[in-house]
Design a protein around this motif. Sequence first.
Motif, PDB file in Angstrom:
ATOM      1  N   CYS A   1      17.953-113.405 -31.502  1.00  0.00           N
ATOM      2  CA  CYS A   1      19.197-112.660 -31.445  1.00  0.00           C
ATOM      3  C   CYS A   1      19.190-111.848 -30.155  1.00  0.00           C
ATOM      4  O   CYS A   1      18.229-111.889 -29.385  1.00  0.00           O
ATOM      5  CB  CYS A   1      19.401-111.786 -32.672  1.00  0.00           C
ATOM      6  N   HIS A   2      20.269-111.120 -29.920  1.00  0.00           N
ATOM      7  CA  HIS A   2      20.418-110.371 -28.674  1.00  0.00           C
ATOM      8  C   HIS A   2      21.054-109.019 -29.002  1.00  0.00           C
ATOM      9  O   HIS A   2      22.261-108.948 -29.270  1.00  0.00           O
ATOM     10  CB  HIS A   2      21.300-111.117 -27.680  1.00  0.00           C
ATOM     11  N   VAL A   3      20.257-107.969 -29.002  1.00  0.00           N
ATOM     12  CA  VAL A   3      20.770-106.620 -29.225  1.00  0.00           C
ATOM     13  C   VAL A   3      21.099-106.016 -27.858  1.00  0.00           C
ATOM     14  O   VAL A   3      20.268-106.037 -26.948  1.00  0.00           O
ATOM     15  CB  VAL A   3      19.740-105.754 -29.972  1.00  0.00           C
ATOM     16  N   GLY A   4      22.314-105.497 -27.733  1.00  0.00           N
ATOM     17  CA  GLY A   4      22.734-104.945 -26.447  1.00  0.00           C
ATOM     18  C   GLY A   4      23.497-105.932 -25.592  1.00  0.00           C
ATOM     19  O   GLY A   4      23.667-105.714 -24.388  1.00  0.00           O
ATOM     20  N   LEU A   5      23.984-107.004 -26.208  1.00  0.00           N
ATOM     21  CA  LEU A   5      24.667-108.064 -25.471  1.00  0.00           C
ATOM     22  C   LEU A   5      25.864-108.549 -26.282  1.00  0.00           C
ATOM     23  O   LEU A   5      25.777-108.676 -27.507  1.00  0.00           O
ATOM     24  CB  LEU A   5      23.697-109.233 -25.248  1.00  0.00           C
ATOM     25  N   ASP A   6      26.983-108.802 -25.600  1.00  0.00           N
ATOM     26  CA  ASP A   6      28.089-109.485 -26.257  1.00  0.00           C
ATOM     27  C   ASP A   6      28.553-110.630 -25.375  1.00  0.00           C
ATOM     28  O   ASP A   6      27.856-111.020 -24.420  1.00  0.00           O
ATOM     29  CB  ASP A   6      29.227-108.527 -26.635  1.00  0.00           C
ATOM     30  N   ALA A   7      29.703-111.192 -25.651  1.00  0.00           N
ATOM     31  CA  ALA A   7      30.151-112.378 -24.934  1.00  0.00           C
ATOM     32  C   ALA A   7      30.356-112.133 -23.445  1.00  0.00           C
ATOM     33  O   ALA A   7      30.369-113.086 -22.651  1.00  0.00           O
ATOM     34  CB  ALA A   7      31.443-112.895 -25.560  1.00  0.00           C
ATOM     35  N   HIS A   8      30.495-110.862 -23.061  1.00  0.00           N
ATOM     36  CA  HIS A   8      30.805-110.548 -21.666  1.00  0.00           C
ATOM     37  C   HIS A   8      29.629-109.967 -20.896  1.00  0.00           C
ATOM     38  O   HIS A   8      29.722-109.782 -19.688  1.00  0.00           O
ATOM     39  CB  HIS A   8      31.981-109.568 -21.610  1.00  0.00           C
ATOM     40  N   GLY A   9      28.529-109.643 -21.592  1.00  0.00           N
ATOM     41  CA  GLY A   9      27.379-109.073 -20.919  1.00  0.00           C
ATOM     42  C   GLY A   9      26.846-107.864 -21.656  1.00  0.00           C
ATOM     43  O   GLY A   9      26.994-107.750 -22.881  1.00  0.00           O
ATOM     44  N   PRO A  10      26.201-106.933 -20.942  1.00  0.00           N
ATOM     45  CA  PRO A  10      25.603-105.766 -21.606  1.00  0.00           C
ATOM     46  C   PRO A  10      26.644-104.880 -22.258  1.00  0.00           C
ATOM     47  O   PRO A  10      27.790-104.797 -21.803  1.00  0.00           O
ATOM     48  CB  PRO A  10      24.877-105.043 -20.459  1.00  0.00           C
ATOM     49  N   VAL A  11      26.230-104.218 -23.344  1.00  0.00           N
ATOM     50  CA  VAL A  11      27.114-103.302 -24.077  1.00  0.00           C
ATOM     51  C   VAL A  11      26.504-101.916 -24.089  1.00  0.00           C
ATOM     52  O   VAL A  11      25.335-101.724 -23.746  1.00  0.00           O
ATOM     53  CB  VAL A  11      27.345-103.796 -25.527  1.00  0.00           C
ATOM     54  N   ASP A  12      27.296-100.931 -24.504  1.00  0.00           N
ATOM     55  CA  ASP A  12      26.800 -99.553 -24.534  1.00  0.00           C
ATOM     56  C   ASP A  12      25.895 -99.334 -25.746  1.00  0.00           C
ATOM     57  O   ASP A  12      25.792-100.184 -26.638  1.00  0.00           O
ATOM     58  CB  ASP A  12      27.956 -98.557 -24.511  1.00  0.00           C
ATOM     59  N   ALA A  13      25.251 -98.174 -25.771  1.00  0.00           N
ATOM     60  CA  ALA A  13      24.261 -97.894 -26.819  1.00  0.00           C
ATOM     61  C   ALA A  13      24.897 -97.853 -28.203  1.00  0.00           C
ATOM     62  O   ALA A  13      24.278 -98.285 -29.184  1.00  0.00           O
ATOM     63  CB  ALA A  13      23.545 -96.578 -26.515  1.00  0.00           C
ATOM     64  N   ASP A  14      26.116 -97.341 -28.308  1.00  0.00           N
ATOM     65  CA  ASP A  14      26.767 -97.289 -29.622  1.00  0.00           C
ATOM     66  C   ASP A  14      26.986 -98.693 -30.187  1.00  0.00           C
ATOM     67  O   ASP A  14      26.782 -98.930 -31.375  1.00  0.00           O
ATOM     68  CB  ASP A  14      28.107 -96.559 -29.519  1.00  0.00           C
ATOM     69  N   THR A  15      27.400 -99.597 -29.325  1.00  0.00           N
ATOM     70  CA  THR A  15      27.606-100.976 -29.776  1.00  0.00           C
ATOM     71  C   THR A  15      26.284-101.630 -30.147  1.00  0.00           C
ATOM     72  O   THR A  15      26.185-102.336 -31.153  1.00  0.00           O
ATOM     73  CB  THR A  15      28.317-101.790 -28.687  1.00  0.00           C
TER      74      THR A  15
END
Length: 363
Positions: A58-72
């Motif tokens: 899995c990938h924590v800190g990642l979505d379809a567009h790249g890195p995400v913020d800490a809340d996400t």
Amino acid sequence: MSDGAVLHVKGRVLVGPEDVRDELWVVGGRICHDRPVGARDVTTVEGWVLPGLVDAHCHVGLDAHGPVDADTAEKQARTDREAGALLLRDAGSPSGTRWIDDRADLPKIIRAGRHIARTRRYIRNYAWEIEPEDLVAYVAQEAKRGDGWVKLVGDWIDRDLGDLSACWPREAVEAGIAEAHRLGARVTAHCFATDSLRDLVESGIDCVEHATGLTDDLIPLFAERGVAIVPTLVNIATFPQLATGGESKFPRWSAHMRRLHERRYDTVRSAYDAGIPVYVGTDAGGSLAHGLVGAEVAELVTAGIPPVAALSATTWGARAWLGRPGLEEGAPADLVVYEGDPRADVRVLAAPRRVVLNGKVVE
């Protein structure tokens, strides 16, 4: 529960596939198989008990567009926790998530650093995009950044060919894997196609993600070398949609993706039958939602893997493979409680009754 409280877990405790006990105790956040002397302030939970589930891709800190913020990233980790996934192998993320290690209420993470891909040969904003002469240096960097794993992108669409093809020459792969092993890290690789597999396995790779391109002539090589696969079948289910989206521009690639999807269950069952280690992973965090670990176990069963083996691929076997304890004496009390026997019907994994992390009931 107070810090001095004792948790009594009783019912059917699956310490191993055949090691079923009536109870365990949690004292100071750790597992005890004997009743503690003078236990007071006891909270009891009941049901069928498994070690905390493993999502090995899995990938924590990642979505379809790249890195995400800490809340996400926190919401992603919480979603996995709610599904009973308490040990995550993060198979590549550009985000820094070390702060999660200080949170006793979030799953434990084994990181593979950031993906290492060939220039313009992967999803934008995900990976370090480099050329073969830099592979050893980036492998060394990510081996030090991760938790004993490095993630390569082994193949991806080549726009000139209009189809999937291997990303790295053999000599670069050999040198990169050797460097990771020298630094004490294992190596895994994203691989959809077939043509990258032999070079990776013969170069000493430890695991292959997805492995949809695995063929009858390669299966004995994987089995002989003990190379594990993490099929991510809930992700492979999206291949027809991806193929439709790319058909006008890359018809060869689209047809290839459909073929890989059509034989996905046969591929996984053939690998299992040959003795290739198979583990549960969802590929959550890119375009897929987190919390799908139960669905992936059910997919392995649909592919023909026996239910107890599919359970092991997310519990006892997966934890041993990753070097983390299960429900042994003195281990951190990370466990999930269910209404029914998951060996009889893995679908019960979709609805945990209780989730216990570091000895505390969190769900």
